[in-house]
Every structure is written in structure tokens, then in C-alpha cells.
Design an enzyme around this catalytic site. Structure first.
Site, PDB file in Angstrom:
ATOM      1  N   HIS A 155      -2.671 -59.250 -17.525  1.00 12.92           N
ATOM      2  CA  HIS A 155      -3.932 -59.989 -17.357  1.00 12.92           C
ATOM      3  C   HIS A 155      -5.144 -59.186 -17.797  1.00 12.92           C
ATOM      4  O   HIS A 155      -6.207 -59.752 -18.009  1.00 12.92           O
ATOM      5  CB  HIS A 155      -4.093 -60.394 -15.890  1.00 12.92           C
ATOM      6  CG  HIS A 155      -3.150 -61.483 -15.481  1.00 12.92           C
ATOM      7  ND1 HIS A 155      -3.523 -62.798 -15.389  1.00 12.92           N
ATOM      8  CD2 HIS A 155      -1.820 -61.459 -15.190  1.00 12.92           C
ATOM      9  CE1 HIS A 155      -2.479 -63.546 -15.040  1.00 12.92           C
ATOM     10  NE2 HIS A 155      -1.427 -62.746 -14.906  1.00 12.92           N
ATOM     11  N   ASP A 358     -12.954 -56.916 -20.164  1.00 10.35           N
ATOM     12  CA  ASP A 358     -12.317 -57.912 -19.313  1.00 10.35           C
ATOM     13  C   ASP A 358     -11.154 -58.510 -20.083  1.00 10.35           C
ATOM     14  O   ASP A 358     -11.299 -58.842 -21.264  1.00 10.35           O
ATOM     15  CB  ASP A 358     -13.329 -59.023 -18.967  1.00 10.35           C
ATOM     16  CG  ASP A 358     -13.193 -59.529 -17.535  1.00 10.35           C
ATOM     17  OD1 ASP A 358     -12.064 -59.543 -17.019  1.00 10.35           O
ATOM     18  OD2 ASP A 358     -14.218 -59.917 -16.952  1.00 10.35           O
TER      19      ASP A 358
END
Ligand code: GDG
Length: 453
Positions: A155, A358
Site C-alpha cells: 500500500h 504517499d
């Protein structure tokens, strides 16, 4: 149809608000609804003598929670996962704390979770492992004879080779990843960096890799949200949304929603807001910045330091610019229900998503989904968020460039309706196609193709 077995650090329903568990539950919702499934992970409990795993059911999913001992929690979770892998994979070498004992705890925790999983597994299960806490899991399962298809999804970003090599045990982790049948990433650049660290170009053919005596696939699967559901949520009347609207009045609202994490670029964002107010006195009193930042990983010292830094920065901005009837920055360290957040996004003219790094950033997608089509707000988005690959309608900024973020904020606030609408429409179309359901189904199809039964 065999079961889908999801393994992630946190299971749904255990203090996951604002964390990955919440977002992951939304991401997996469609896949879990389609078939009988099992979801196993850490229960959130830390005890000297862990009890047998706790069990719950949520629709067709059996949820199994495993407790950790204090030593494993400290070494695995607070230590190797969150004081080493998290900062390293987010390019924050200065924050990295490596200890051999933590790596040993990381392996031990993965063995502990593998043992719990072995008690549950059936031969026709498909196993999908999530995120940086569980990289070694497939290797441990293979050593114990598990032959099921096992997929892995990262992720968070995969770092550039020269950053990754700072980890003394980096080769162990790469070799562990080779024990999955499919290794999935958020973006192509993450995937390419992983292939690069393997350092054996002759062993690559397309997305297939042959190394360490194993053949496995790599792929890119940008995670999405349930766009239609989120848009509908945002359009529903919300008492808190109405209170916020009444309170803000004619002012333009800029909103940020982030776990209080140093990857999210909050100090630079707050500094950029101060810079904007300094340079544009005409906007003072006419804009309101609401930053929601629920406390996260409070047990890790770098997170406590970030909190102190932001408390100070927010106080300085309000001290300098506040008036008797206007507080420029509302900084709130707690979470809100999803429906309330959706209503807040919808009310906002600007969404501030400025992480230093991110993997994806779901807040960016939620902000776009929540906008009213006839008067949409503007997303300001870091070029270092995975979401920037898809959301070309956003105003892209470099999160290290405080002046650049201040410029983008000014531009967003002054942007005419036709430009706001065309930018928003482009992004909304993308997130309406690349949804959470599309993400999970494409990963699972690729996993089935990687390991035909
Ligand atoms: C990791 C990766 C990747 C936040 N505050 C509240 C709240 N949230 C929700 C948001 C969003 C989720 O938490 C946060 O997701 P992000 O994607 O922004 O960030 P991470 O937590 O760092 O997640 C990231 C993600 O995994 C999925 O792959 O995108 O890159 O770092 O859904 O809305 N939810 C509620 N109240 C809050 O106050 N209910």
C-alpha cells in the site's frame, strides 16, 4: 468457489478509523461480498499470554483477530514496521531506526501470524496479504508446505534502490517477496523500482520475474474508493455538515484530512497557509482552513514530536492572524464519522493533499467524489502521492515548495467555475472507473492468472 483469505496487520473494526484498516475494508468490500472469506490479522490486543484468536462474522466474512505479546508489539509493530520500514519506504532516512532485535521480532510476529493462519487454511483458499508489516509471510507459509496461491499488495511506495539498500536486510525482504505468486504496487514507478532492486535484468520478461528459484508476477493496481457510494454519502443531509456550513458562512473552506503522520507533509502545508495569508491580506477573514488530523501511532516517538511541532505551528498562525470573529486555522486532533467527513469535503472549496510521499492517498479521491457537480472545489495534490498519476485535474504541487503550495492555494481560491468544473470532471471520471471494486477484482484476476489452478 474457494474462499478469499485476507491477511493484514489490522482487522476491520479495531480502532482503525483514520488508518489503513478502514480504507482497506472499503477497498475489499466488493471482493468480500462476492465470496465466502476470512480476514485474519492483529486484533489490536497486547497481552503477556495471548488468548486463542477471537472470532467475529461480518456478512460473508469470518474475522479472526490474533493478539501480540508486548515484546512482539514493541519490536515488530512500533519497531521494525513503523520505525524502520515506514520511514524508509517514505524516503525519510533521517527517521529510520534499525535494530537487529526488531527485525527478529518482525520475523517472529510473521511466524506467529502464519501459525494462526495455518489453523484456518483450506486447500482451495486464495490468500491475499497486505502491506509492509507482512512481507515475510509467504516465505514462512511456503516453508511450512502451503501451496495455495498467495498474492501481496504493497500500500505504501516502494523506494528507489539506493534508499532501499540502506536497510541492512534488504535482500532478505526482496527474496521473501519472491515467494508470492503476484506482487502488486500502487504505481508503475513503485513496480519499476522493485524490479530495479532485484538487479538481474536478464531474469525479467514483461511482468514475470524468475529469481531465487521462483517464478512470480508483478503488477500495478492503483487502489480506489467506492466512488458512487461516497458521492451519495456526501450529498446526504448531515447535521455536522450543516453546522460547519452555518459556522463558515460566506468564507471559503480549505480542508485537509490526514492521519497525524510525518509522511503527510503537514508542517509544510501549515507553513504554506501562513505564507498565503501573509502575501494575500485581502483573503484574511475570507478563508477558513480546517485540518483534521487524528492521532496515529502515538507510541512511536517521531509521531509525538510531529504533534508538538504542529501544535506550535497552528498556534503561531492563529496568534498572528486571528481576529475577534475569525480563527484562520482550525486544527482538530480527532476523527469524525465517515458521513461527516464526506459532508465537510463537499462544503470545501479547496482540498489540501500535500504528502511528502504517499502510496496512493484515498483522501484525494474522496475529496473529488464528494464535490457538488455544479460547483466543485479544487484539489491541490502532491506530485509524490500515487494518486497524482490518475488525478490530472488537480493542481499539482511539490510538497517541499512552501511558496508553491501558497501559490496553488491562491489560484484554487480564485479559480473560475468553468475551470473548476472541467478539472473536477476529468478526475471524477477517472475515479468512477478505477474504483475499489475494480482494484480488488483486477488484483484477484491477475493472481488467478499468475497461478492457474
Ligand atoms: C495507506 C497508504 C494508501 C482519515 N481521517 C478520518 C478518516 N480517515 C480515512 C480517510 C481515508 C483513510 O482514512 C486514509 O487513507 P489514506 O490513503 O489517505 O492514507 P493511509 O492511512 O496512510 O493509508 C496510502 C492507503 O494505505 C490505501 O492503500 O492510499 O498511501 O499510506 O479513507 O477518509 N476516516 C474517518 N474519520 C477520520 O477522522 N471516518
Amino acid at each position: 468457489m474457494g474462499r478469499l483469505v485476507v491477511v493484514s496487520n489490522r482487522i476491520p473494526g479495531h480502532g482503525t478509523r483514520g488508518g489503513n484498516g478502514g480504507g482497506l475494508a472499503v477497498g475489499l468490500n466488493a471482493a468480500l461480498a462476492k465470496r465466502p472469506s476470512l480476514w485474519l490479522g492483529w486484533s489490536g490486543d497486547v497481552t503477556d499470554t495471548p488468548p486463542p484468536p477471537e472470532r467475529r462474522h461480518s456478512r460473508r466474512t469470518e474475522i479472526v483477530g490474533v493478539a501480540l505479546t508486548p515484546a512482539l508489539h514493541a519490536g515488530f509493530y512500533a519497531g521494525f514496521a513503523n520505525s524502520l520500514l515506514w520511514p524508509l519506504f517514505h524516503y525519510r532516512l533521517g527517521l529510520v531506526e534499525y535494530r537487529r532485535a526488531d527485525y527478529a521480532a518482525y520475523i517472529e510476529a510473521n511466524e506467529w501470524i502464519a501459525s494462526a493462519l495455518m489453523n484456518e487454511l483450506r486447500p482451495d483458499d486464495t490468500i491475499w496479504v497486505h502491506d509492509y508489516h507482512l512481507i515475510p509471510l509467504a516465505k514462512i507459509l511456503r516453508a511450512r508446505g502451503v501451496a495455495n496461491p498467495i498474492g501481496y499488495f504493497l500500500h505504501i511506495p516502494f523506494p528507489a534502490t539506493e534508499v532501499f539498500r540502506c536497510l541492512p536486510v534488504y535482500r532478505d525482504l526482496v527474496e521473501a517477496l519472491a515467494h508470492y505468486d503476484l506482487v502488486g504496487f500502487q504505481t508503475e514507478s513503485d513496480r519499476v523500482q522493485f524490479v530495479d532492486v532485484l538487479g538481474a535484468p536478464e531474469k525479467r520478461a514483461g511482468d514475470t520475474i524468475e529469481m531465487f528459484g521462483r517464478v512470480f508476477q508483478t503488477g500495478v493496481f492503483p487502489i480506489g474508493i467506492d466512488t458512487q457510494a461516497f458521492a451519495a454519502y456526501a450529498a446526504k443531509p448531515s447535521p455536522d455538515g450543516q453546522r460547519l456550513a452555518d459556522n463558515i458562512g460566506d468564507r471559503k473552506l480549505a480542508i485537509g484530512v490526514d492521519r497525524l503522520d510525518y509522511s503527510k507533509g503537514l508542517p509544510n502545508r501549515v507553513a504554506a497557509y501562513g505564507e498565503f495569508l501573509e502575501r494575500h491580506p485581502d483573503w484574511r477573514g475570507k478563508v477558513q482552513y480546517l485540518q483534521i488530523a487524528p492521532i496515529s501511532r502515538g507510541e512511536v516517538s517521531n509521531y509525538r514530536a510531529l504533534r508538538r511541532e504542529l501544535d506550535g505551528a497552528a498556534g503561531r498562525i492563529n496568534g498572528k492572524y486571528a481576529d475577534f470573529d475569525w480563527t484562520p486555522l482550525r486544527y482538530v486532533n480527532r476523527g469524525f464519522p465517515r458521513g461527516t467527513l464526506a459532508a465537510f469535503y463537499r462544503r470545501a472549496r479547496v482540498g489540501l493533499v500535500t504528502p511528502l510521499r504517499d502510496g496512493m492517498n484515498l483522501v484525494a479521491k474522496e475529496f473529488v467524489a464528494a464535490q457538488p457537480p455544479d460547483d466543485p472545489g479544487v484539489l491541490i495534490l502532491s506530485e509524490f502521492a500515487g494518486a497524482a498519476v490518475e488525478l490530472s485535474g488537480a493542481l499539482t504541487i511539490n510538497p517541499y515548495d512552501v511558496d508553491g503550495i501558497a501559490d496553488a492555494l491562491h489560484r484554487a481560491l480564485e479559480m473560475p467555475l468553468d475551470e473548476r468544473t472541467s478539472r473536477w470532471r476529468a478526475d471524477f471520471d477517472v475515479i468512477s472507473t478505477n474504483t475499489a471494486a475494480f482494484w480488488s477484482e483486477s488484483f484477484l484476476s491477475a493472481l488467478a492468472a499468475a497461478r492457474p489452478t
